[in-house]
Motif scaffolding. Sequence first.
Motif, PDB file in Angstrom:
ATOM      1  N   GLY A 309       0.788  -1.226   0.000  1.00 43.55           N
ATOM      2  CA  GLY A 309       0.000   0.000   0.000  1.00 43.55           C
ATOM      3  C   GLY A 309       0.816   1.271   0.000  1.00 43.55           C
ATOM      4  O   GLY A 309       0.264   2.369   0.086  1.00 43.55           O
ATOM      5  N   ASN A 310       2.148   1.158  -0.121  1.00 48.23           N
ATOM      6  CA  ASN A 310       2.988   2.349  -0.195  1.00 48.23           C
ATOM      7  C   ASN A 310       2.839   3.007  -1.557  1.00 48.23           C
ATOM      8  O   ASN A 310       2.760   2.333  -2.583  1.00 48.23           O
ATOM      9  CB  ASN A 310       4.455   1.984   0.044  1.00 48.23           C
ATOM     10  N   VAL A 311       2.830   4.321  -1.563  1.00 48.53           N
ATOM     11  CA  VAL A 311       2.644   5.098  -2.784  1.00 48.53           C
ATOM     12  C   VAL A 311       3.955   5.787  -3.155  1.00 48.53           C
ATOM     13  O   VAL A 311       4.617   6.391  -2.293  1.00 48.53           O
ATOM     14  CB  VAL A 311       1.531   6.149  -2.614  1.00 48.53           C
ATOM     15  N   TYR A 312       4.317   5.692  -4.451  1.00 51.56           N
ATOM     16  CA  TYR A 312       5.528   6.332  -4.970  1.00 51.56           C
ATOM     17  C   TYR A 312       5.182   7.048  -6.280  1.00 51.56           C
ATOM     18  O   TYR A 312       4.179   6.735  -6.924  1.00 51.56           O
ATOM     19  CB  TYR A 312       6.612   5.286  -5.237  1.00 51.56           C
ATOM     20  N   PRO A 313       6.007   8.001  -6.705  1.00 46.92           N
ATOM     21  CA  PRO A 313       5.718   8.739  -7.946  1.00 46.92           C
ATOM     22  C   PRO A 313       5.727   7.870  -9.199  1.00 46.92           C
ATOM     23  O   PRO A 313       5.050   8.172 -10.175  1.00 46.92           O
ATOM     24  CB  PRO A 313       6.840   9.791  -8.006  1.00 46.92           C
ATOM     25  N   CYS A 314       6.519   6.798  -9.199  1.00 44.29           N
ATOM     26  CA  CYS A 314       6.512   5.850 -10.310  1.00 44.29           C
ATOM     27  C   CYS A 314       7.087   4.530  -9.817  1.00 44.29           C
ATOM     28  O   CYS A 314       7.593   4.451  -8.684  1.00 44.29           O
ATOM     29  CB  CYS A 314       7.297   6.372 -11.518  1.00 44.29           C
ATOM     30  N   GLN A 315       7.037   3.503 -10.648  1.00 38.90           N
ATOM     31  CA  GLN A 315       7.451   2.175 -10.211  1.00 38.90           C
ATOM     32  C   GLN A 315       8.959   2.063 -10.019  1.00 38.90           C
ATOM     33  O   GLN A 315       9.436   1.084  -9.436  1.00 38.90           O
ATOM     34  CB  GLN A 315       6.958   1.106 -11.200  1.00 38.90           C
ATOM     35  N   PHE A 316       9.720   3.053 -10.506  1.00 40.61           N
ATOM     36  CA  PHE A 316      11.170   3.009 -10.327  1.00 40.61           C
ATOM     37  C   PHE A 316      11.644   3.907  -9.185  1.00 40.61           C
ATOM     38  O   PHE A 316      12.806   3.844  -8.786  1.00 40.61           O
ATOM     39  CB  PHE A 316      11.871   3.406 -11.629  1.00 40.61           C
ATOM     40  N   GLU A 320      13.011   5.160   0.194  1.00 45.32           N
ATOM     41  CA  GLU A 320      12.484   5.984   1.281  1.00 45.32           C
ATOM     42  C   GLU A 320      12.458   7.461   0.896  1.00 45.32           C
ATOM     43  O   GLU A 320      11.592   8.219   1.340  1.00 45.32           O
ATOM     44  CB  GLU A 320      13.329   5.794   2.540  1.00 45.32           C
ATOM     45  N   ASN A 321      13.403   7.877   0.079  1.00 52.13           N
ATOM     46  CA  ASN A 321      13.484   9.282  -0.317  1.00 52.13           C
ATOM     47  C   ASN A 321      12.307   9.713  -1.182  1.00 52.13           C
ATOM     48  O   ASN A 321      11.997  10.896  -1.260  1.00 52.13           O
ATOM     49  CB  ASN A 321      14.791   9.525  -1.085  1.00 52.13           C
ATOM     50  N   PHE A 322      11.646   8.752  -1.831  1.00 50.14           N
ATOM     51  CA  PHE A 322      10.544   9.077  -2.726  1.00 50.14           C
ATOM     52  C   PHE A 322       9.212   8.528  -2.217  1.00 50.14           C
ATOM     53  O   PHE A 322       8.239   8.449  -2.967  1.00 50.14           O
ATOM     54  CB  PHE A 322      10.834   8.540  -4.126  1.00 50.14           C
ATOM     55  N   PHE A 323       9.156   8.170  -0.949  1.00 50.44           N
ATOM     56  CA  PHE A 323       7.918   7.670  -0.356  1.00 50.44           C
ATOM     57  C   PHE A 323       6.908   8.812  -0.238  1.00 50.44           C
ATOM     58  O   PHE A 323       7.201   9.878   0.306  1.00 50.44           O
ATOM     59  CB  PHE A 323       8.224   7.094   1.026  1.00 50.44           C
ATOM     60  N   VAL A 324       5.709   8.594  -0.770  1.00 47.43           N
ATOM     61  CA  VAL A 324       4.667   9.629  -0.790  1.00 47.43           C
ATOM     62  C   VAL A 324       3.656   9.436   0.329  1.00 47.43           C
ATOM     63  O   VAL A 324       3.194  10.399   0.949  1.00 47.43           O
ATOM     64  CB  VAL A 324       3.951   9.645  -2.157  1.00 47.43           C
TER      65      VAL A 324
END
Length: 398
Positions: A309-316, A320-324
Amino acid sequence: MNRITQCMHGKGTVSGVMRHRHKSLTDIPSKYLAFSGMYRPVVFWNLTDRCNLSCAHCYNRSGPGCRTEGELSTAEALGLIDDLADMSVPLILFTGGEPLIREDIWELARHVANKGIKMALSTNGTLITTEIARRIKESGIEYAGFSLDGSQAMTHDRFRNSPGAFERTVAAFASCREAGLRCGVRVTLTKENCGELEALIDLAITLGASRFCLYWLVPTGRGIESYERLQLETKEVTDALTLLYRKAKETDPASIEFLTVDAPQDCIHLIASMEGDGSPDIAEARELLQSLNGGCSAGTRVANIDSHGNVYPCQFARSENFFVGNIRNQPFSRIWYDTANPVLLRFREKRARFGGRCAGCNYRDLCGGGCRVRAYAVNGDFLAEDPFCFVKIPLKPK
């Protein structure tokens, strides 16, 4: 995405975009979604980390050893689909791991279909039988993308760490085509398979693929360990782009679409090639590329939700730095439309003050500074130049 075929045959694409621009997202054909300008994203949803293969370059570190602990439950997954439907996302792409391992995939697919959302499947194909192909089609999934990393078994099976994977994937492709499912081929190009690119394209055409999608390696997941060993050099990249351009020019655009992923700067090579050919579609190609507002779709037209259920800007952008955010804490729609979210703000700022070659590049408005995930992974700086950019360009005077 760098949509080579659509840009090379731009007049038809421009008229199609204009014809569909006032329609609801569910009525827009998939091939025009990238140009719709919406911030309701195509959602890449990793249903599970489990996989029957253990690929050397997997961005998700998936494999047979991954477990179900922490995966979204069926109830949580159905609730997520309701939320995505309420915000009218145009497309959900089931990926993994191997999404067909998820026991409730048919229930989830039926729910998505009932909500009127388009669906696609990203699969290694090795689990697909004639019966499974039929179920995929009947579930409402409209498209299946198959990973092929070589034109011959030896190359593909080595990447996938599974003898016989090539034959099973090719057979699965045929089964899905027989079931009436539109299918495509995806390849991650590296030093170990770049010599087979033309043969891979020819294989895709023979198999009846409607898309040939070339991915460039991004240092994420297991791709981190293999990045320096597998990443291509300048000539290998430009040779591959030249080959794709030639194939797209030689091939009926109605039969197969060629595109690249993970390097928005590829569009510069495309524009230069069309200019060199005196293409009558060059003006329309520029218009289509400019409509993307900076190339990269991460955090705008694309989103990623992992199996927990973690959301990121894209699949790559899976760090942790890009965790939304996480959908267990608040709905995806609320996360996505949070105008103060610092990660999304970084990806959505198309006029950011990039460093290196990107700072003074004449083409930055078209490519948007390339891949920010790759820039951060290699340089430790989100605003650094994309180290994968091999475009030879005149720079703006300082």
